[in-house]
Design a protein around this motif. Structure first.
Motif, PDB file in Angstrom:
ATOM      1  N   SER A 115       0.833  -1.207   0.000  1.00 58.95           N
ATOM      2  CA  SER A 115       0.000   0.000   0.000  1.00 58.95           C
ATOM      3  C   SER A 115       0.867   1.257   0.000  1.00 58.95           C
ATOM      4  O   SER A 115       0.564   2.242  -0.686  1.00 58.95           O
ATOM      5  CB  SER A 115      -0.922   0.002   1.222  1.00 58.95           C
ATOM      6  N   TYR A 116       1.948   1.209   0.758  1.00 56.58           N
ATOM      7  CA  TYR A 116       2.863   2.345   0.784  1.00 56.58           C
ATOM      8  C   TYR A 116       3.487   2.565  -0.590  1.00 56.58           C
ATOM      9  O   TYR A 116       3.565   3.701  -1.083  1.00 56.58           O
ATOM     10  CB  TYR A 116       3.960   2.106   1.826  1.00 56.58           C
ATOM     11  N   ILE A 117       3.933   1.493  -1.215  1.00 54.39           N
ATOM     12  CA  ILE A 117       4.537   1.602  -2.546  1.00 54.39           C
ATOM     13  C   ILE A 117       3.538   2.174  -3.547  1.00 54.39           C
ATOM     14  O   ILE A 117       3.868   3.056  -4.354  1.00 54.39           O
ATOM     15  CB  ILE A 117       5.042   0.223  -3.016  1.00 54.39           C
ATOM     16  N   ALA A 118       2.292   1.705  -3.490  1.00 57.14           N
ATOM     17  CA  ALA A 118       1.269   2.173  -4.431  1.00 57.14           C
ATOM     18  C   ALA A 118       0.944   3.647  -4.229  1.00 57.14           C
ATOM     19  O   ALA A 118       0.570   4.341  -5.186  1.00 57.14           O
ATOM     20  CB  ALA A 118       0.009   1.329  -4.285  1.00 57.14           C
ATOM     21  N   GLY A 119       1.079   4.150  -2.992  1.00 63.65           N
ATOM     22  CA  GLY A 119       0.843   5.563  -2.736  1.00 63.65           C
ATOM     23  C   GLY A 119       2.053   6.425  -2.988  1.00 63.65           C
ATOM     24  O   GLY A 119       1.945   7.566  -3.444  1.00 63.65           O
ATOM     25  N   ARG A 120       3.222   5.885  -2.718  1.00 63.98           N
ATOM     26  CA  ARG A 120       4.476   6.635  -2.875  1.00 63.98           C
ATOM     27  C   ARG A 120       4.893   6.725  -4.336  1.00 63.98           C
ATOM     28  O   ARG A 120       5.457   7.723  -4.776  1.00 63.98           O
ATOM     29  CB  ARG A 120       5.545   5.923  -2.051  1.00 63.98           C
ATOM     30  N   TRP A 121       4.629   5.670  -5.116  1.00 65.32           N
ATOM     31  CA  TRP A 121       4.974   5.634  -6.543  1.00 65.32           C
ATOM     32  C   TRP A 121       3.727   5.201  -7.332  1.00 65.32           C
ATOM     33  O   TRP A 121       3.699   4.106  -7.910  1.00 65.32           O
ATOM     34  CB  TRP A 121       6.104   4.648  -6.807  1.00 65.32           C
ATOM     35  N   PRO A 122       2.688   6.000  -7.376  1.00 64.13           N
ATOM     36  CA  PRO A 122       1.420   5.558  -7.965  1.00 64.13           C
ATOM     37  C   PRO A 122       1.514   5.151  -9.438  1.00 64.13           C
ATOM     38  O   PRO A 122       0.770   4.261  -9.870  1.00 64.13           O
ATOM     39  CB  PRO A 122       0.497   6.767  -7.778  1.00 64.13           C
ATOM     40  N   SER A 123       2.418   5.747 -10.184  1.00 64.62           N
ATOM     41  CA  SER A 123       2.529   5.392 -11.598  1.00 64.62           C
ATOM     42  C   SER A 123       3.121   4.005 -11.806  1.00 64.62           C
ATOM     43  O   SER A 123       3.037   3.447 -12.902  1.00 64.62           O
ATOM     44  CB  SER A 123       3.381   6.425 -12.341  1.00 64.62           C
ATOM     45  N   ALA A 139      -1.702  -6.104   7.220  1.00 69.62           N
ATOM     46  CA  ALA A 139      -1.399  -5.688   8.583  1.00 69.62           C
ATOM     47  C   ALA A 139      -2.053  -4.356   8.878  1.00 69.62           C
ATOM     48  O   ALA A 139      -2.255  -3.529   7.981  1.00 69.62           O
ATOM     49  CB  ALA A 139       0.115  -5.582   8.763  1.00 69.62           C
ATOM     50  N   ARG A 140      -2.410  -4.141  10.125  1.00 70.28           N
ATOM     51  CA  ARG A 140      -3.040  -2.873  10.511  1.00 70.28           C
ATOM     52  C   ARG A 140      -2.168  -1.701  10.055  1.00 70.28           C
ATOM     53  O   ARG A 140      -0.927  -1.801  10.017  1.00 70.28           O
ATOM     54  CB  ARG A 140      -3.280  -2.845  12.012  1.00 70.28           C
ATOM     55  N   ILE A 141      -2.786  -0.600   9.731  1.00 70.29           N
ATOM     56  CA  ILE A 141      -2.063   0.567   9.240  1.00 70.29           C
ATOM     57  C   ILE A 141      -1.087   1.084  10.283  1.00 70.29           C
ATOM     58  O   ILE A 141       0.044   1.473   9.966  1.00 70.29           O
ATOM     59  CB  ILE A 141      -3.050   1.666   8.806  1.00 70.29           C
ATOM     60  N   PHE A 142      -1.507   1.058  11.545  1.00 67.52           N
ATOM     61  CA  PHE A 142      -0.646   1.555  12.621  1.00 67.52           C
ATOM     62  C   PHE A 142      -1.059   0.868  13.919  1.00 67.52           C
ATOM     63  O   PHE A 142      -2.240   0.620  14.146  1.00 67.52           O
ATOM     64  CB  PHE A 142      -0.804   3.081  12.751  1.00 67.52           C
ATOM     65  N   PHE A 143      -0.072   0.529  14.760  1.00 67.72           N
ATOM     66  CA  PHE A 143      -0.374  -0.072  16.058  1.00 67.72           C
ATOM     67  C   PHE A 143      -0.851   1.020  17.013  1.00 67.72           C
ATOM     68  O   PHE A 143      -0.119   1.969  17.299  1.00 67.72           O
ATOM     69  CB  PHE A 143       0.856  -0.771  16.632  1.00 67.72           C
ATOM     70  N   ALA A 144      -2.061   0.856  17.531  1.00 67.91           N
ATOM     71  CA  ALA A 144      -2.651   1.886  18.386  1.00 67.91           C
ATOM     72  C   ALA A 144      -2.006   1.932  19.765  1.00 67.91           C
ATOM     73  O   ALA A 144      -1.923   2.994  20.389  1.00 67.91           O
ATOM     74  CB  ALA A 144      -4.152   1.655  18.518  1.00 67.91           C
ATOM     75  N   THR A 145      -1.546   0.771  20.257  1.00 69.10           N
ATOM     76  CA  THR A 145      -0.973   0.713  21.604  1.00 69.10           C
ATOM     77  C   THR A 145       0.252  -0.190  21.616  1.00 69.10           C
ATOM     78  O   THR A 145       0.435  -1.044  20.736  1.00 69.10           O
ATOM     79  CB  THR A 145      -1.993   0.156  22.621  1.00 69.10           C
ATOM     80  N   ARG A 187       3.420   5.692   8.686  1.00 73.16           N
ATOM     81  CA  ARG A 187       3.984   6.031   7.382  1.00 73.16           C
ATOM     82  C   ARG A 187       3.014   5.764   6.237  1.00 73.16           C
ATOM     83  O   ARG A 187       3.094   6.400   5.192  1.00 73.16           O
ATOM     84  CB  ARG A 187       5.260   5.214   7.136  1.00 73.16           C
ATOM     85  N   VAL A 188       2.112   4.799   6.435  1.00 69.86           N
ATOM     86  CA  VAL A 188       1.248   4.365   5.333  1.00 69.86           C
ATOM     87  C   VAL A 188       0.002   5.226   5.188  1.00 69.86           C
ATOM     88  O   VAL A 188      -0.364   5.617   4.069  1.00 69.86           O
ATOM     89  CB  VAL A 188       0.860   2.879   5.517  1.00 69.86           C
ATOM     90  N   GLY A 189      -0.643   5.536   6.299  1.00 65.32           N
ATOM     91  CA  GLY A 189      -1.884   6.302   6.224  1.00 65.32           C
ATOM     92  C   GLY A 189      -1.799   7.563   5.385  1.00 65.32           C
ATOM     93  O   GLY A 189      -2.687   7.821   4.539  1.00 65.32           O
ATOM     94  N   PRO A 190      -0.746   8.380   5.540  1.00 69.60           N
ATOM     95  CA  PRO A 190      -0.679   9.630   4.782  1.00 69.60           C
ATOM     96  C   PRO A 190      -0.579   9.467   3.267  1.00 69.60           C
ATOM     97  O   PRO A 190      -0.934  10.394   2.531  1.00 69.60           O
ATOM     98  CB  PRO A 190       0.590  10.300   5.334  1.00 69.60           C
ATOM     99  N   TYR A 216      -8.273   0.240   5.547  1.00 67.51           N
ATOM    100  CA  TYR A 216      -7.676   0.541   4.239  1.00 67.51           C
ATOM    101  C   TYR A 216      -8.757   0.970   3.248  1.00 67.51           C
ATOM    102  O   TYR A 216      -8.601   1.956   2.522  1.00 67.51           O
ATOM    103  CB  TYR A 216      -6.948  -0.675   3.681  1.00 67.51           C
ATOM    104  N   ALA A 217      -9.839   0.222   3.198  1.00 66.32           N
ATOM    105  CA  ALA A 217     -10.922   0.526   2.256  1.00 66.32           C
ATOM    106  C   ALA A 217     -11.536   1.885   2.552  1.00 66.32           C
ATOM    107  O   ALA A 217     -11.938   2.612   1.633  1.00 66.32           O
ATOM    108  CB  ALA A 217     -11.985  -0.564   2.312  1.00 66.32           C
ATOM    109  N   ARG A 218     -11.607   2.250   3.832  1.00 61.84           N
ATOM    110  CA  ARG A 218     -12.179   3.549   4.184  1.00 61.84           C
ATOM    111  C   ARG A 218     -11.261   4.705   3.799  1.00 61.84           C
ATOM    112  O   ARG A 218     -11.727   5.801   3.496  1.00 61.84           O
ATOM    113  CB  ARG A 218     -12.479   3.583   5.691  1.00 61.84           C
TER     114      ARG A 218
END
Length: 287
Positions: A114-122, A133-139, A217-220, A248-250
């Protein structure tokens, strides 16, 4: 090629390292990169890769990678942050010719994809997330639970059968096949005293955890994804775990196709025909 066909070994020189992969399909096909999760290795796609080639013969160059620190790839002391991990994939993509690719990621591999697809969309036309895996560990407790379970599978174990038993104990409802056993075996090495341990050192697991704990890192970058997205989610996991994946879908732009599958976290090992068939239909060109 049959669903039990052997793979081809591949090696890539990246960032001064030797990174390993296994390949099915045509070397002239569109790149399809398969990214595994924490504590796993390239052969964890040994049930899915051949089935994708069966259904789409010659269309894709299907390459499953051992990430740095994992499987048969080199295991340096550094480079486990998401940017370097993603750059490893991009460098390999360049060596494959750089034609826009499909990425299939399981667990941490889905997070990284997901990070790669957002960082280098082309670079990415289609993104397939398998129980990511969850986008970020909450705790901290969340992270302790996850990484503690992975650490328990690193060994050492007195016998190979003990190592297999530990893998099966993670979820007794999993489908244990010859392919799954081969994938687990591929991630292990025998010690001089006859015991067995994971090829991935504990120091690599600790570095991967540290890279996940500093910030999200991924969410943004998710709003920058332009690829079409297919996501598989385990219906056997609890509601909170399902919601972590559905996040992710949201967050992703556009429509995300979500398939709930009655399987464990390793959906592609439990239900490889379902996953391969759905991916094939998703990637089928419009008539």
């Amino acid at each position: 090629m049959s669903a039990t066909a052997t793979h081809t070994e591949r090696w890539f020189d990246v960032d001064g390292l030797r990174l390993h992969g296994v390949e099915w399909g045509s070397p002239d096909g569109t790149p399809m990169l398969l990214l595994h999760g924490v504590g796993s290795n390239a052969l964890f796609f040994n049930s899915l890769g051949p089935r994708l080639e069966d259904r789409m013969p010659g269309r894709y160059r299907i390459l499953s990678l051992d990430h740095r620190g994992c499987g048969d790839s080199d295991k340096p002391g550094t480079g486990y942050g998401i940017e370097r991990a993603a750059q490893d994939v991009i460098d390999i993509h360049d060596q494959l010719g750089g034609t826009p690719m499909v990425i299939v990621g399981h667990s941490r591999g889905g997070w990284l994809a997901s990070y790669i697809a957002g960082r280098w969309p082309s670079r990415v036309t289609d993104l397939v997330l398998i129980d990511p895996a969850r986008i970020f560990f909450a705790t901290i407790e969340d992270a302790d639970d996850f990484y503690g379970a992975v650490a328990a599978g690193l060994g050492p174990f007195d016998t190979l059968d003990d190592a297999f038993a530990a893998a099966r104990e993670k979820d007794r409802t999993m489908t244990w096949t010859a392919q799954r056993e081969a994938a687990v075996r591929n991630g292990l090495e025998e010690l001089p005293d006859g015991r067995w341990r994971a090829k991935m050192p504990r120091s690599v697991l600790q570095a991967m955890r540290a890279a996940r704990e500093d910030t999200d890192r991924v969410g943004p970058v998710l709003p920058d994804v332009t690829a079409r997205v297919l996501m598989f989610v385990s219906s056997r996991s609890g509601e909170s775990r399902q919601q972590q994946k559905l996040e992710y879908a949201r967050r992703l732009p556009g429509d995300v196709r979500v398939e709930m599958v009655d399987a464990t976290h390793a959906i592609h090992q439990d239900e490889p025909d379902v996953v391969a068939g759905t991916i094939t239909e998703f990637l089928r060109p419009e008539a």
